[in-house]
Each structure stands twice: as C-alpha cells, then as structure tokens.
Design a protein around this motif. Structure first.
Motif, PDB file in Angstrom:
ATOM      1  N   SER A 198      23.751  43.055  32.497  1.00  8.58           N
ATOM      2  CA  SER A 198      22.949  41.821  33.322  1.00  8.58           C
ATOM      3  C   SER A 198      24.554  41.156  33.563  1.00  8.58           C
ATOM      4  O   SER A 198      24.439  40.035  33.367  1.00  8.58           O
ATOM      5  N   THR A 199      25.287  41.814  34.502  1.00 10.21           N
ATOM      6  CA  THR A 199      26.773  41.187  34.784  1.00 10.21           C
ATOM      7  C   THR A 199      26.606  40.403  35.926  1.00 10.21           C
ATOM      8  O   THR A 199      25.573  40.496  36.680  1.00 10.21           O
ATOM      9  N   PRO A 200      27.760  39.481  36.084  1.00 11.96           N
ATOM     10  CA  PRO A 200      27.625  38.368  37.149  1.00 11.96           C
ATOM     11  C   PRO A 200      27.877  39.106  38.402  1.00 11.96           C
ATOM     12  O   PRO A 200      28.530  40.470  38.461  1.00 11.96           O
ATOM     13  N   THR A 201      27.749  38.531  39.677  1.00 11.98           N
ATOM     14  CA  THR A 201      28.166  39.161  40.868  1.00 11.98           C
ATOM     15  C   THR A 201      29.527  39.427  41.268  1.00 11.98           C
ATOM     16  O   THR A 201      29.930  40.046  42.316  1.00 11.98           O
ATOM     17  N   LYS A 202      30.500  38.827  40.582  1.00  7.70           N
ATOM     18  CA  LYS A 202      31.889  38.963  40.603  1.00  7.70           C
ATOM     19  C   LYS A 202      32.496  39.238  39.382  1.00  7.70           C
ATOM     20  O   LYS A 202      32.104  38.706  38.280  1.00  7.70           O
ATOM     21  N   ILE A 203      33.547  39.986  39.568  1.00 10.72           N
ATOM     22  CA  ILE A 203      34.311  40.702  38.241  1.00 10.72           C
ATOM     23  C   ILE A 203      35.877  40.587  38.980  1.00 10.72           C
ATOM     24  O   ILE A 203      35.905  41.126  39.978  1.00 10.72           O
ATOM     25  N   PHE A 214      42.231  42.650  41.542  1.00 11.97           N
ATOM     26  CA  PHE A 214      40.927  42.907  42.250  1.00 11.97           C
ATOM     27  C   PHE A 214      39.799  42.128  41.993  1.00 11.97           C
ATOM     28  O   PHE A 214      39.415  41.949  40.797  1.00 11.97           O
ATOM     29  N   VAL A 215      38.966  41.731  43.198  1.00 15.47           N
ATOM     30  CA  VAL A 215      37.544  41.101  43.003  1.00 15.47           C
ATOM     31  C   VAL A 215      36.704  42.144  43.400  1.00 15.47           C
ATOM     32  O   VAL A 215      36.566  42.558  44.538  1.00 15.47           O
ATOM     33  N   ILE A 216      35.769  42.255  42.402  1.00 18.89           N
ATOM     34  CA  ILE A 216      34.425  42.930  42.924  1.00 18.89           C
ATOM     35  C   ILE A 216      33.430  42.045  42.846  1.00 18.89           C
ATOM     36  O   ILE A 216      32.960  41.355  41.957  1.00 18.89           O
ATOM     37  N   ARG A 217      32.824  42.153  44.131  1.00 24.30           N
ATOM     38  CA  ARG A 217      31.532  41.438  44.446  1.00 24.30           C
ATOM     39  C   ARG A 217      30.251  42.427  44.627  1.00 24.30           C
ATOM     40  O   ARG A 217      30.442  43.530  45.195  1.00 24.30           O
ATOM     41  N   ILE A 274      34.982  45.246  47.442  1.00 23.54           N
ATOM     42  CA  ILE A 274      36.117  44.950  46.740  1.00 23.54           C
ATOM     43  C   ILE A 274      37.256  44.385  47.564  1.00 23.54           C
ATOM     44  O   ILE A 274      37.439  44.647  48.873  1.00 23.54           O
ATOM     45  N   SER A 275      38.133  43.745  47.064  1.00 30.18           N
ATOM     46  CA  SER A 275      39.375  43.081  47.513  1.00 30.18           C
ATOM     47  C   SER A 275      40.549  42.988  46.924  1.00 30.18           C
ATOM     48  O   SER A 275      40.402  42.879  45.758  1.00 30.18           O
ATOM     49  N   ALA A 276      41.784  42.838  47.198  1.00 35.20           N
ATOM     50  CA  ALA A 276      42.900  42.721  46.346  1.00 35.20           C
ATOM     51  C   ALA A 276      43.446  41.532  46.940  1.00 35.20           C
ATOM     52  O   ALA A 276      43.731  41.494  48.144  1.00 35.20           O
ATOM     53  N   VAL A 277      43.863  40.514  45.860  1.00 37.06           N
ATOM     54  CA  VAL A 277      44.361  39.153  46.453  1.00 37.06           C
ATOM     55  C   VAL A 277      45.447  38.915  45.591  1.00 37.06           C
ATOM     56  O   VAL A 277      45.558  39.126  44.438  1.00 37.06           O
TER      57      VAL A 277
END
Length: 296
Positions: A198-203, A214-217, A274-277
């Motif tokens: 039951s994880t959130p939509t963003k990690i 790294f942001v995972i949506r 996935i994005s890298a910021v």
C-alpha cells in the motif's frame, strides 16, 4: 527503451524512435530527444551521457519464472496499430510494443493474452512505462507484476529511500513475514529484499554523493520492491559482479501482495514514471520530502 522485433520488417516509427542492431544482431529501438536524453531497454542516459540505470557486467536473461516472469526475455514486436492512449503529448519520443504468447510460452503459462507496452521519453528526460495486459483467453487468469528498475548509485550505503517509512512490508529474507518499517527513511547496511505494501504514488531515492534524486511515480501498482544483494549474495550470484552491489539499488513498482485477476476480455493497466532531478540534500539545503511534494 526498446525491444527486439521478431522479424526484419521496418515499420513506420514515431518521431524520436529509431531501430538499430543490438546484442547478437537483434533489433532494438532507441528513443532520443533534442536535448540529448536517450533510452533503450537496458539503458537510460541523461543529457551528459551519464548512465542512470544499473546493469550487471555479467547480465543474464536467465532466472526462475516465479521470481522474474517470462516477459522480460521474449521477442516483442512494434505495435503498428495500438489502441488510443491519452498519454501522447507533443514533444515526447515514444514507441508502442506488443507481446503475445508463443506456443512455448503457453506450455509454461497456459493463458492467452496481449501485453502492450508504451515507452515514453519526455523532453526533460523523464521515462514513462505504461503497461496494459488484456485477457484474450476463454477463462480468467491471475498474475503478479513488477518493473525491474535497477538504479545506478554512487554508494548504496550513502543512499536513502523516502516515502516508504512507517509502512508494512513482507521480508523475503524471513519467509515473507510481515513487519512495519520503523525508520524515518530506508538506509542500507546489509542485504535487503522487501515488498512494501500500500505504497504512495511517489517514492524518492536520494543519492547524496551525486546530488541526485530519483523520483518514482506510479499508478495501478500498489506495492514497491526494494532489493540489494549485498556482498555475500553478490559473490554467490553467477550473473552479478562481486563488488557491483555497492553501485546499484532496485526500487520497483509492483503488484504482488494482491495478484491481479482478469476475466476474458478485461484489461489491466499499470504505469511507472522515473525522473532524475538535481538535489543538494547532502549539504542540508534540501528537504527530500519537498522533492516528493514538488514532483507531480
């Protein structure tokens, strides 16, 4: 991102996609954008040509069906006539792929299906995977799903994962016993193999040394797998370099605890982006939680 095609025809490709020859002479598709970002099946590079994904130098497509499934090492075809998808904005390179079971696949998993995958490379280098699985059989079937995203990191012992704190998880190192995460972030001091529920939509994955987050949506994928083999298991694995565990971290969106069941004609859809910021969290100037809030 890419895939091999099962024949030698050259279909009309969307803008930003090209077919080249890959390993062992197999076709592969590469997506490129005008800023220099690129993506293929085992590679995702930024505008500086830095590799953002991890692939072992002893990479193998072998592995048990139970642990890895079979879609990862099959021949995919370019989908010339995909169903319409709202996720097709301008200025994005993309490709549509399709996988249907072969006779050998049906012997392993006796269900007829269509697995469609749209891979999108955004103008800022974001990589989006949209998976759709349709039941084309005459009876229901059930499956689990996971994107095997292995990130390249400077030093896993210096990396933090935000967004999974206080959640329940199944520990694969303890017979999938259920626990609750106690820390304010996940850090790595040894082997980890957990399925967070039951994880959130963003990690967020914060790499201190590289000042990169790294942001995972994700959508349609309630679970998240976190894995690193550490030293002893890395040395025991034939398809993994002895010291490579230091520079990789697997965080993958998944649907495992509650398998997906499809009736004949039904379709399931899952998405991971996935994005890298850039981040300066290592100098205390950035609260990693703000990355989660601001990256929508």
């Amino acid at each position: 991102m890419a895939s091999s095609t099962s024949d030698h025809r050259r279909p009309l490709l969307p803008q930003g996609a090209e077919i080249t020859t890959g390993v062992n002479g197999l076709d592969k598709v590469i997506l490129r954008d005008i800023h220099g970002f690129s993506a293929e099946v085992t590679s995702w590079k930024n505008e500086y040509r830095e590799e953002l994904l991890f692939v072992s130098n002893k990479f193998s497509n072998h592995g048990s069906l139970e642990a890895h499934g079979f879609a990862r090492n099959r021949f995919w075809s370019i989908d010339d006539n995909p169903p319409p998808l709202s996720t097709n904005p301008p200025n994005k390179s993309y490709i549509d792929l399709i996988l249907k079971p072969s006779e050998d696949d049906l012997k392993i998993w006796p269900h007829s299906f269509e697995f469609r995958l749209r891979v999108i490379l955004g103008p800022g280098g974001d990589l989006m995977l949209i998976s759709r699985i349709r039941n084309t059989d005459t009876k229901p079937f059930t499956f689990t799903f996971a994107y095997h995203t292995y990130f390249s990191v400077s030093d896993v012992s210096e990396v933090r994962v935000e967004g999974l704190e206080t959640l329940d998880y199944l520990d694969n190192l303890q017979n999938k016993e259920r626990f609750t995460e106690q820390g304010d972030a996940i850090i790595f001091e040894g082997e980890v193999d957990k399925i967070y529920l039951s994880t959130p939509t963003k990690i967020a994955i914060i790499d201190h040394e590289r000042k990169r987050t790294f942001v995972i949506r994700k959508d349609g994928l309630p679970d998240a797998v976190v894995w690193n083999p550490w030293d002893k298991k890395a040395k025991a694995m034939t398809d993994f370099g002895d010291e490579q565990y230091k520079h990789m971290l697997c965080v993958e969106a998944a649907a495992i605890e509650k398998p997906v069941t499809l009736k004949p004609g039904e379709e399931w859809r899952g998405r991971q982006e996935i994005s890298a910021v850039p981040s300066s969290y290592c100098s205390g100037q950035l609260d990693p939680r703000k990355v989660l809030l601001s990256s929508s």
